[in-house]
Design a protein around this motif. Structure first.
Motif, short mmCIF file in Angstrom:
data_model
loop_
_atom_site.label_atom_id
_atom_site.label_comp_id
_atom_site.label_asym_id
_atom_site.label_seq_id
_atom_site.Cartn_x
_atom_site.Cartn_y
_atom_site.Cartn_z
N ILE A 329 -6.57 137.16 -30.27
CA ILE A 329 -6.19 138.56 -30.49
C ILE A 329 -6.32 138.91 -31.97
O ILE A 329 -6.85 139.98 -32.33
CB ILE A 329 -4.76 138.80 -29.98
CG1 ILE A 329 -4.75 138.82 -28.45
CG2 ILE A 329 -4.20 140.11 -30.53
CD1 ILE A 329 -3.36 138.77 -27.84
N TRP A 365 -6.66 139.67 -16.28
CA TRP A 365 -5.61 139.85 -17.29
C TRP A 365 -6.16 139.63 -18.69
O TRP A 365 -5.86 140.40 -19.62
CB TRP A 365 -4.47 138.88 -16.99
CG TRP A 365 -3.40 138.78 -18.03
CD1 TRP A 365 -2.57 139.79 -18.44
CD2 TRP A 365 -3.03 137.62 -18.79
NE1 TRP A 365 -1.72 139.32 -19.42
CE2 TRP A 365 -1.98 138.00 -19.64
CE3 TRP A 365 -3.50 136.31 -18.80
CZ2 TRP A 365 -1.38 137.09 -20.52
CZ3 TRP A 365 -2.89 135.40 -19.67
CH2 TRP A 365 -1.85 135.80 -20.51
N LEU A 369 -6.21 142.27 -21.95
CA LEU A 369 -5.80 141.90 -23.31
C LEU A 369 -6.94 142.16 -24.30
O LEU A 369 -6.72 142.70 -25.40
CB LEU A 369 -5.42 140.42 -23.36
CG LEU A 369 -4.12 140.01 -22.67
CD1 LEU A 369 -3.97 138.49 -22.72
CD2 LEU A 369 -2.92 140.66 -23.34
N LEU A 419 0.13 145.62 -26.39
CA LEU A 419 -0.62 144.37 -26.24
C LEU A 419 0.33 143.18 -26.09
O LEU A 419 0.12 142.31 -25.23
CB LEU A 419 -1.52 144.18 -27.46
CG LEU A 419 -2.37 142.91 -27.53
CD1 LEU A 419 -3.33 142.84 -26.35
CD2 LEU A 419 -3.14 142.86 -28.84
N LEU A 423 0.79 140.68 -22.91
CA LEU A 423 0.69 139.23 -23.12
C LEU A 423 1.94 138.52 -22.59
O LEU A 423 1.83 137.46 -21.96
CB LEU A 423 0.52 138.95 -24.62
CG LEU A 423 0.46 137.47 -25.04
CD1 LEU A 423 -0.76 136.79 -24.43
CD2 LEU A 423 0.44 137.34 -26.56
#
Length: 435
Positions: A329, A365, A369, A419, A423
């Motif tokens: 990320i 998923w 993200l 975010l 997560l």
């Protein structure tokens, strides 16, 4: 020199060419060809292997979702439906504290449900909503920030071009990704609304002291005008979620519905129709080039063994899935400062998929993200493209680029909070898929 070393040199070459200003897909194709040539030892073989990868990438029936949803988005934009969405949201939310800003967020969320192009949202609402907010007492920078922040909802709330691109890169279901984006998109819109209300109440020096909104027309007439939008959203998203349409069929029905809506309202001119077709062709051709480049790049990575070696290094590091995702990320957000959204996905997704798959992570998923992290780059300097679009649309001397970035900063933080929520709580992205 080993294949792994050649793969690393190719990656370095890609980043070097991009920093020198070469278009990312071209850099990917050039370095991929040279990499496969060096690994296999024959230029002709490299050409055939990469040509086959390019053909396979865009020959799939599922690639049809791209031009269809893009066409629907441009029909919607040309028909002036964004203005109707704003009027509906203003009628429902305009009387509350910070209501006009919240209405802009709501209108963008509604507009996102019928077009997957963030830049279109930024261009439309910078002309519709920003002048209205400034006239009602919002500071120019915060009004522009609201438009910039809420425009990125188009990349998460389905249909979304980034979700389609990820689906093609990761070989995942477009329908599953669309459904997975609904709840995170609504959470993000709610966070944006909370930011507007909080800033108006507690930071009036930054946000301004807006007066309460007023509804110029009777509420019933405004809502009746918004009924067509609701029908189009229900047709596209409801048909997809209910299993009535495949993603490709949903795009076709949506494009036909948007065209019919524009004709019935007499708001889609012949010139607008022509512009929609030309813009659709240009965007589709651009995405084709991106996908071809990504296919070549993925083939080169597979030959080099870089993802496999990288995955083994990650496994030996003991970071665990959460640690790996956090580093990923941060890398995506950092790259968002110098690259556009699709380029980040082209480079990082093929590299990371072989790493996260053995960890047992849900790739849908993971896609959500990725898209949220990529979206943050739309608002961060120096490359935040949504900010540049708003700056060019407003053309106010009292609104320099830095002021728009400052106005968008609270929304970038809200996106990061969203975010972290996705997560920490994967069901936000996967719950609707289970039903």
């Amino acid at each position: 020199m080993s294949a792994f070393d050649i793969g690393l040199l190719s990656l370095g070459g890609i980043f070097g060419l991009v920093l020198l200003g070469l278009y990312v897909p071209v850099a990917l194709m050039v370095c991929s060809f040279i990499g496969v040539w060096a690994i296999k030892g024959k230029a002709a073989l490299a050409s055939k292997l990469l040509a086959l990868a390019a053909s396979d990438a865009i020959a799939s029936y599922h690639f049809g979702v791209v031009p269809l949803f893009v066409l629907m988005g441009f029909f919607v934009a040309e028909a002036g439906i964004g203005r109707d969405a704003f009027r509906v949201a203003q009628a429902l939310l305009g009387r509350m504290t910070g209501g006009l800003g919240v209405a802009t967020v709501g209108a963008n969320a509604l507009f996102a449900a019928i077009t997957g192009i963030s830049i279109a949202s930024a261009a439309v609402f910078s002309r519709i909503a920003a002048p209205e907010m400034i006239a009602r007492g919002y500071t120019p920078r915060f009004a522009a920030g609201i438009v910039a922040g809420s425009s990125v909802l188009g990349m998460l709330i389905p249909p979304s071009l980034l979700l389609i691109l990820y689906a093609i890169l990761a070989e995942q279901s477009v329908g599953d990704l669309f459904i997975a984006g609904i709840l995170p998109g609504l959470v993000m819109a709610a966070l944006f609304g909370a930011v507007v209300i909080g800033m108006v109440r507690f930071a009036p020096g930054f946000a301004g002291r807006p007066d309460r909104g007023r509804v110029e027309e009777p509420l019933g007439r405004v809502l009746l005008g918004g009924l067509s939008i609701a029908l189009l959203v229900g047709l596209v998203v409801g048909g997809l979620y209910g299993g009535i349409f495949t993603p490709v069929e949903s795009g076709a029905v949506g494009a036909a519905g948007a065209l019919l809506l524009g004709l019935l309202r007499r708001s889609l001119s012949r010139e607008g129709f022509g512009r929609a077709l030309v813009e659709t062709g240009m965007v589709t051709a651009s995405i084709c080039l991106l996908i071809i480049a990504a296919a070549m790049y993925s083939r080169m990575l597979a030959f080099s063994g870089v993802p496999r070696e990288f995955g083994e290094m990650v496994a030996a590091s003991g970071l665990g899935p959460t640690g790996v995702l956090l580093l990923y990320i941060l890398a995506v957000i950092a790259m968002g400062m110098i690259l556009d959204s699709s380029s980040i996905m082209l480079i990082l997704v093929p590299l990371m998929l072989p790493v996260v798959e053995p960890m047992g992570l849900d790739l849908v998923w993971f896609g959500i993200l990725t898209v949220i992290a990529v979206e943050i780059g739309l608002l961060t300097p120096p490359f935040g493209i949504s900010v540049y679009v708003i700056r060019s649309s407003l053309r106010r001397r009292d609104l320099p680029l830095g002021a728009i970035f400052a106005g968008a900063a609270p929304f970038a933080l809200a996106m990061f909070a969203c975010l972290m929520l996705v997560l920490a709580f994967p069901p936000l992205a996967t719950a609707l898929m289970a039903h």
